[in-house]
Design a protein around this motif. Structure first.
Motif, PDB file in Angstrom:
ATOM      1  N   GLU A  96       1.249  -1.050  -0.225  1.00  0.00           N
ATOM      2  CA  GLU A  96      -0.245   0.169   0.328  1.00  0.00           C
ATOM      3  C   GLU A  96       1.096   0.674   0.038  1.00  0.00           C
ATOM      4  OE1 GLU A  96      -3.636   2.678   3.064  1.00  0.00           O
ATOM      5  OE2 GLU A  96      -2.238   0.819   3.846  1.00  0.00           O
ATOM      6  N   SER A  97       0.451   2.478  -0.681  1.00  0.00           N
ATOM      7  CA  SER A  97       1.290   3.670  -0.630  1.00  0.00           C
ATOM      8  C   SER A  97       1.252   4.252   0.542  1.00  0.00           C
ATOM      9  CB  SER A  97       1.052   4.186  -2.228  1.00  0.00           C
ATOM     10  OG  SER A  97      -0.341   4.753  -2.239  1.00  0.00           O
ATOM     11  N   GLN A  98       1.627   4.421   0.686  1.00  0.00           N
ATOM     12  CA  GLN A  98       1.825   5.639   1.743  1.00  0.00           C
ATOM     13  C   GLN A  98       1.067   7.262   1.157  1.00  0.00           C
ATOM     14  OE1 GLN A  98       3.648   6.200   4.862  1.00  0.00           O
ATOM     15  NE2 GLN A  98       2.293   7.041   5.315  1.00  0.00           N
ATOM     16  N   SER A  99       0.239   7.568   1.850  1.00  0.00           N
ATOM     17  CA  SER A  99      -0.582   8.966   1.817  1.00  0.00           C
ATOM     18  C   SER A  99      -0.982   9.857   3.346  1.00  0.00           C
ATOM     19  CB  SER A  99      -2.215   7.888   0.896  1.00  0.00           C
ATOM     20  OG  SER A  99      -3.682   7.178   2.035  1.00  0.00           O
ATOM     21  N   SER A 100      -1.786  10.862   3.154  1.00  0.00           N
ATOM     22  CA  SER A 100      -1.905  11.297   4.389  1.00  0.00           C
ATOM     23  C   SER A 100      -3.059  11.152   4.726  1.00  0.00           C
ATOM     24  CB  SER A 100      -1.295  12.903   4.329  1.00  0.00           C
ATOM     25  OG  SER A 100      -2.094  13.175   2.536  1.00  0.00           O
ATOM     26  N   MET A 101      -4.103  10.375   3.787  1.00  0.00           N
ATOM     27  CA  MET A 101      -5.212  10.193   4.396  1.00  0.00           C
ATOM     28  C   MET A 101      -5.128   9.112   5.282  1.00  0.00           C
ATOM     29  SD  MET A 101      -9.010  10.496   1.492  1.00  0.00           S
ATOM     30  CE  MET A 101     -10.389  10.356   1.712  1.00  0.00           C
ATOM     31  N   MET A 102      -4.848   7.952   4.759  1.00  0.00           N
ATOM     32  CA  MET A 102      -4.522   6.872   5.486  1.00  0.00           C
ATOM     33  C   MET A 102      -3.965   6.639   6.457  1.00  0.00           C
ATOM     34  SD  MET A 102      -7.284   6.122   3.267  1.00  0.00           S
ATOM     35  CE  MET A 102      -7.000   3.587   3.896  1.00  0.00           C
ATOM     36  N   GLY A 103      -2.280   6.820   6.707  1.00  0.00           N
ATOM     37  CA  GLY A 103      -1.483   7.223   7.655  1.00  0.00           C
ATOM     38  C   GLY A 103      -0.906   5.688   7.213  1.00  0.00           C
ATOM     39  N   ASN A 104      -0.612   4.697   8.109  1.00  0.00           N
ATOM     40  CA  ASN A 104       0.214   3.943   7.627  1.00  0.00           C
ATOM     41  C   ASN A 104       0.206   2.704   6.967  1.00  0.00           C
ATOM     42  OD1 ASN A 104       2.108   4.984   9.630  1.00  0.00           O
ATOM     43  ND2 ASN A 104       1.881   4.129  11.753  1.00  0.00           N
ATOM     44  N   PRO A 105       0.902   2.717   5.952  1.00  0.00           N
ATOM     45  CA  PRO A 105      -0.279   1.519   5.554  1.00  0.00           C
ATOM     46  C   PRO A 105      -0.127   0.301   5.901  1.00  0.00           C
ATOM     47  CG  PRO A 105       1.978   3.130   4.529  1.00  0.00           C
ATOM     48  CD  PRO A 105       1.856   3.120   5.927  1.00  0.00           C
ATOM     49  N   ASP A 106      -1.030  -0.509   5.291  1.00  0.00           N
ATOM     50  CA  ASP A 106      -1.416  -1.908   5.617  1.00  0.00           C
ATOM     51  C   ASP A 106      -0.097  -2.949   4.410  1.00  0.00           C
ATOM     52  OD1 ASP A 106      -2.825  -1.333   7.682  1.00  0.00           O
ATOM     53  OD2 ASP A 106      -4.805  -1.520   6.819  1.00  0.00           O
ATOM     54  N   SER A 107       0.033  -4.364   5.068  1.00  0.00           N
ATOM     55  CA  SER A 107       0.069  -5.252   4.201  1.00  0.00           C
ATOM     56  C   SER A 107      -0.426  -5.877   3.910  1.00  0.00           C
ATOM     57  CB  SER A 107       1.480  -5.416   4.906  1.00  0.00           C
ATOM     58  OG  SER A 107       2.014  -6.487   5.574  1.00  0.00           O
ATOM     59  N   PHE A 108      -1.696  -6.593   4.820  1.00  0.00           N
ATOM     60  CA  PHE A 108      -2.840  -6.990   4.292  1.00  0.00           C
ATOM     61  C   PHE A 108      -4.020  -7.010   4.855  1.00  0.00           C
ATOM     62  CE2 PHE A 108      -1.893  -8.634   8.992  1.00  0.00           C
ATOM     63  CZ  PHE A 108      -2.946  -8.742   9.351  1.00  0.00           C
ATOM     64  N   TRP A 109      -4.933  -7.341   4.532  1.00  0.00           N
ATOM     65  CA  TRP A 109      -6.726  -7.062   4.616  1.00  0.00           C
ATOM     66  C   TRP A 109      -7.090  -8.614   4.265  1.00  0.00           C
ATOM     67  CZ3 TRP A 109      -7.879  -2.406   1.557  1.00  0.00           C
ATOM     68  CH2 TRP A 109      -7.619  -1.451   2.149  1.00  0.00           C
ATOM     69  N   ASN A 110      -7.898  -9.022   5.581  1.00  0.00           N
ATOM     70  CA  ASN A 110      -8.645  -9.859   5.275  1.00  0.00           C
ATOM     71  C   ASN A 110     -10.066  -9.537   5.432  1.00  0.00           C
ATOM     72  OD1 ASN A 110      -6.893 -12.580   6.653  1.00  0.00           O
ATOM     73  ND2 ASN A 110      -7.073 -11.066   8.386  1.00  0.00           N
ATOM     74  N   ILE A 111     -10.812 -10.405   4.131  1.00  0.00           N
ATOM     75  CA  ILE A 111     -12.782  -9.956   3.657  1.00  0.00           C
ATOM     76  C   ILE A 111     -13.352 -10.972   3.874  1.00  0.00           C
ATOM     77  CG2 ILE A 111     -13.212  -8.829   1.498  1.00  0.00           C
ATOM     78  CD1 ILE A 111     -10.251  -8.206  -0.318  1.00  0.00           C
ATOM     79  N   ALA A 112     -14.060 -10.544   4.421  1.00  0.00           N
ATOM     80  CA  ALA A 112     -15.360 -11.251   4.732  1.00  0.00           C
ATOM     81  C   ALA A 112     -16.338 -10.822   3.242  1.00  0.00           C
ATOM     82  CB  ALA A 112     -16.109 -11.131   5.339  1.00  0.00           C
ATOM     83  N   MET A 113     -17.133 -11.906   2.751  1.00  0.00           N
ATOM     84  CA  MET A 113     -17.566 -11.980   1.918  1.00  0.00           C
ATOM     85  C   MET A 113     -18.988 -12.997   1.901  1.00  0.00           C
ATOM     86  SD  MET A 113     -15.568 -11.566  -1.700  1.00  0.00           S
ATOM     87  CE  MET A 113     -13.889 -10.861  -1.698  1.00  0.00           C
ATOM     88  N   VAL A 114     -20.145 -12.421   1.120  1.00  0.00           N
ATOM     89  CA  VAL A 114     -21.405 -12.837   1.158  1.00  0.00           C
ATOM     90  C   VAL A 114     -22.247 -13.165  -0.074  1.00  0.00           C
ATOM     91  CG1 VAL A 114     -22.167 -12.066   3.765  1.00  0.00           C
ATOM     92  CG2 VAL A 114     -22.590 -10.998   1.935  1.00  0.00           C
ATOM     93  N   ARG A 115     -22.845 -14.507  -0.186  1.00  0.00           N
ATOM     94  CA  ARG A 115     -23.602 -14.133  -2.038  1.00  0.00           C
ATOM     95  C   ARG A 115     -24.902 -12.594  -2.019  1.00  0.00           C
ATOM     96  NH1 ARG A 115     -21.450 -16.918  -6.361  1.00  0.00           N
ATOM     97  NH2 ARG A 115     -20.731 -19.013  -5.446  1.00  0.00           N
ATOM     98  N   GLY A 116     -24.853 -11.949  -3.342  1.00  0.00           N
ATOM     99  CA  GLY A 116     -25.540 -11.688  -2.814  1.00  0.00           C
ATOM    100  C   GLY A 116     -26.920 -11.817  -3.681  1.00  0.00           C
ATOM    101  N   PRO A 117     -28.093 -10.888  -3.618  1.00  0.00           N
ATOM    102  CA  PRO A 117     -29.381 -11.187  -4.475  1.00  0.00           C
ATOM    103  C   PRO A 117     -29.409 -12.014  -5.898  1.00  0.00           C
ATOM    104  CG  PRO A 117     -29.353  -8.676  -4.205  1.00  0.00           C
ATOM    105  CD  PRO A 117     -27.989  -9.753  -3.142  1.00  0.00           C
ATOM    106  N   GLU A 118     -28.229 -11.907  -6.766  1.00  0.00           N
ATOM    107  CA  GLU A 118     -27.856 -12.172  -7.806  1.00  0.00           C
ATOM    108  C   GLU A 118     -26.939 -12.798  -8.124  1.00  0.00           C
ATOM    109  OE1 GLU A 118     -28.559  -9.302 -10.614  1.00  0.00           O
ATOM    110  OE2 GLU A 118     -30.085  -7.907  -9.579  1.00  0.00           O
ATOM    111  N   GLY A 119     -26.516 -13.940  -7.186  1.00  0.00           N
ATOM    112  CA  GLY A 119     -24.747 -14.784  -6.963  1.00  0.00           C
ATOM    113  C   GLY A 119     -23.835 -13.770  -6.857  1.00  0.00           C
ATOM    114  N   THR A 120     -24.159 -12.923  -7.338  1.00  0.00           N
ATOM    115  CA  THR A 120     -22.115 -12.514  -6.930  1.00  0.00           C
ATOM    116  C   THR A 120     -21.809 -12.478  -5.301  1.00  0.00           C
ATOM    117  OG1 THR A 120     -23.558 -10.002  -6.258  1.00  0.00           O
ATOM    118  CG2 THR A 120     -23.216 -10.381  -8.818  1.00  0.00           C
TER     119      THR A 120
END
Length: 129
Positions: A96-120
């Protein structure tokens, strides 16, 4: 924060197109959805990035207002760590690039997903937890 993939050259990626960016499509895997989300972030397209979220969680993208201050992500690698018929978990690592808006850059994210109404696959939560 979070991840996008078809734009990064994933073979066999099939998505619908809106405004030049990938929109959630039923043929996208959880990893492809995460990578496409990162693509929307890198393109500074807040509306496209929010389209990958369940409606009640779109507030999580409040930090993205489409301006040049938002971090960009490179070297993105995503893998599904759990998947059932209605939910999935994806781990993405990145630079992640450095940005004044985001603070310290991260190196990973865990993402939780669910099925949407159209299967996405739609993002329900993300972060380092």
């Amino acid at each position: 924060m979070v991840a996008g993939l078809c734009s990064l050259g994933l073979a066999g990626c099939s998505t619908a197109q809106t405004g030049g960016l990938d929109a959630p499509a039923t043929s996208m895997s959880p990893e492809q959805t995460a990578m496409a989300w990162f693509r929307a972030i890198n393109s500074k397209d807040a509306a496209a990035a929010r389209a990958y979220f369940v409606p009640k969680q779109m507030w999580m993208m409040g930090w993205m207002k489409g301006d040049a201050q938002v971090s960009t992500f490179s070297n993105i690698r995503c893998r599904t760590t759990a998947q059932a018929s209605t939910n999935a978990a994806v781990n993405c690592t990145f630079n992640e690039s450095q940005s004044s808006m985001m603070g310290n850059p991260d190196s990973f994210w865990n993402i939780a997903m669910v099925r949407g109404p159209e299967g996405t696959w739609l993002i329900d939560n993300y972060g380092q937890g």
